[in-house]
Scaffold this motif. Structure first.
Motif, PDB file in Angstrom:
ATOM      1  N   VAL A   2      10.758  54.745  56.020  1.00 44.46           N
ATOM      2  CA  VAL A   2       9.723  55.744  56.291  1.00 44.46           C
ATOM      3  C   VAL A   2      10.095  57.078  55.648  1.00 44.46           C
ATOM      4  CG1 VAL A   2       8.281  56.764  58.072  1.00 44.46           C
ATOM      5  CG2 VAL A   2       9.448  54.594  58.526  1.00 44.46           C
ATOM      6  N   ARG A  33       6.671  53.331  53.852  1.00 44.75           N
ATOM      7  CA  ARG A  33       5.573  53.927  54.617  1.00 44.75           C
ATOM      8  C   ARG A  33       5.775  55.432  54.637  1.00 44.75           C
ATOM      9  NH1 ARG A  33       4.486  51.293  60.387  1.00 44.75           N
ATOM     10  NH2 ARG A  33       4.254  49.515  58.967  1.00 44.75           N
ATOM     11  N   ALA A  40       7.071  55.257  63.217  1.00 41.16           N
ATOM     12  CA  ALA A  40       6.813  53.894  62.747  1.00 41.16           C
ATOM     13  C   ALA A  40       7.046  52.870  63.860  1.00 41.16           C
ATOM     14  CB  ALA A  40       7.692  53.575  61.543  1.00 41.16           C
TER      15      ALA A  40
END
Length: 449
Positions: free
Chosen positions: A297, A364, A396
């Motif tokens: 992330v 992400r 996340a």
């Protein structure tokens, strides 16, 4: 619920005796660093002005396991307070009403409040063995600078830190902590280097970046007359190697818990905490004995994995490093002044880039405000205020737990809570006051998309 299922601790004797090196297990070899002038691979010996011999050897080693020196392991136990706990976020599970089990490895219990001490102690040790007098480094949010300053104090070495200017201003108590350990701390860009003075002449209020601070630290070492060496807090393989004590401990703790992660999550700036937590588990996926998903992330303001390109680029802004093959936004990319200073980097680790290329790791990105909202929920449920960097992993994990709830699926979600946010409260103040900003990334040249 059985209260013994909330926390999983190891004995001191179970602290790993070796680090795990992912290089021999990757699906392809990491492309070598290149000399930007010749385009030829860099001979490892050319790095001797920056790093001690032992770290250069670790950078290129094909040994799967590298023994942790006794002095470093002792420092892990007596100074860094390893092993760190694996905790089940049962209160967060209840708040989310999810059937998922959520676990986190908590590195915030170390004296400097993050995972960074794991490589700081190792790097200081190897430099001390070679008679180095002073270590020079950069730091974003100050977690790495704090850790190296503490390691310098432990091994009796001088430390100089170039701290990204926006973080220097946002997080004054990180500077205080570093100076308590005996380090010199300068805002970057600074007036201490030629590159820093050039940037300040162009913009006296330059916010700085990790790439710029790296350039200043390297320039400092090059001009030191040989008594200083450079220490890096992320990106290179020897740094990620030292962090695998996290995942190796977690393997034992998950066995004690009687579960195995379906999803593992970590925040990524350069990649050190993500790699340290996940690489021992990625080893099993690469060998075909696991189907665990790995989610890396990053901030939407610094989207090197989600919007960058996999190509050769400098590791710093001034172009003083060899060229590294990595996912990058370009070494001149100006990262907006988000509070997650440790994630404000234009590239990611070459080993992580290979894993992204092969789809072993998913990337992400999130905006700053949604990350702080997730951290707020986590703090109210679990009592721990995460560092803004770690809060990306929290966000996340919450999203995956909600997805599991909506789909009615039981699963095990694990993330690395790589540091506490008790020295990052200015960002939380802005979040509570409603003044926290989201930043769209700068326009990224088509060649970098």
């Amino acid at each position: 619920m059985d209260l013994a299922r909330y926390r999983f601790d190891l004995s001191i004797e179970e602290v790993p005796t070796s680090w795990y090196n992912i290089l021999p297990d990757l699906p392809e070899e990491v492309p070598p660093p290149l000399n930007p002038k010749t385009g030829e691979p860099v001979d490892p010996s050319a790095l001797a002005k920056l790093f001690p011999k032992a770290l250069i050897e670790q950078e290129v080693s094909r040994e799967r396991y590298i023994e942790i020196p006794g002095e470093v392991r002792e420092a892990y136990i007596s100074f860094a307070r390893r092993p760190t706990p694996l905790l089940r976020a049962v209160n967060l599970e209840r708040a989310l009403d999810t059937p998922a089990e959520i676990y986190y490895k908590y590195e915030g219990v170390t004296p400097t409040g993050s995972h960074k001490i794991n490589t700081a102690l190792a790097q200081a040790y190897y430099n001390k063995l070679e008679g180095v007098e002073r270590l020079v480094t950069e730091t974003g949010a100050g977690q790495w600078g704090s850790a190296l300053s503490a390691a310098g104090a432990y091994f009796g070495m001088k430390v100089r830190v170039y701290m990204v200017r926006v973080s220097y201003l946002q997080k004054p108590y990180r500077r205080t902590l570093m100076e308590l350990y005996g380090a010199e701390v300068y805002p970057s860009p600074s007036d201490k280097t030629e590159f820093g003075r050039k940037l300040l002449a162009e913009n006296p209020n330059h916010p700085g970046s990790l790439g710029i601070a790296i350039s200043e630290a390297i320039e400092d070492v090059i001009n030191s007359g040989g008594n200083a060496r450079y220490s890096l807090g992320s990106v290179l393989n020897h740094v990620l190697l030292h962090q695998t004590v996290i995942g190796l401990e977690a393997e034992k703790q998950f066995r004690e818990a009687g579960v195995y992660p379906d999803i593992m999550i970590g925040a990524v700036g350069g990649g050190s905490n993500f790699a340290g937590f996940t690489y021992p588990f990625i080893r099993h996926r690469l060998k075909g004995s696991s189907s665990t998903r790995f989610i890396a992330v990053e901030p939407k303001a610094s989207p090197s994995m989600t919007r960058g390109v996999y190509t050769y680029d400098y590791g710093d802004t001034a172009g003083l490093t060899p060229l590294l093959k990595m996912h990058t936004l370009g070494h001149t990319y100006q990262v907006p002044p988000i509070h997650a200073g440790g994630l404000r980097y234009h590239g990611v680790a070459p080993t992580l880039s290979v894993l992204l290329k092969h789809g072993i790791v998913e990337a992400r990105a999130y905006h700053q405000r949604e990350v702080f909202r997730a951290a707020h929920l986590f703090a109210k449920a679990e009592g721990i205020v995460p560092a803004p960097e770690s809060a990306h992993a929290v966000k996340a994990a919450i999203d995956e737990a909600i997805k599991a709830r909506d789909e009615g699926r039981r699963m095990v979600i694990a993330f690395n809570l790589s540091g506490h946010g008790l020295l990052d409260l200015q960002g939380y103040r802005e979040y509570l006051d409603g003044t926290l900003e989201d930043y769209e990334p700068e326009e990224i040249p088509a060649s970098r998309r």
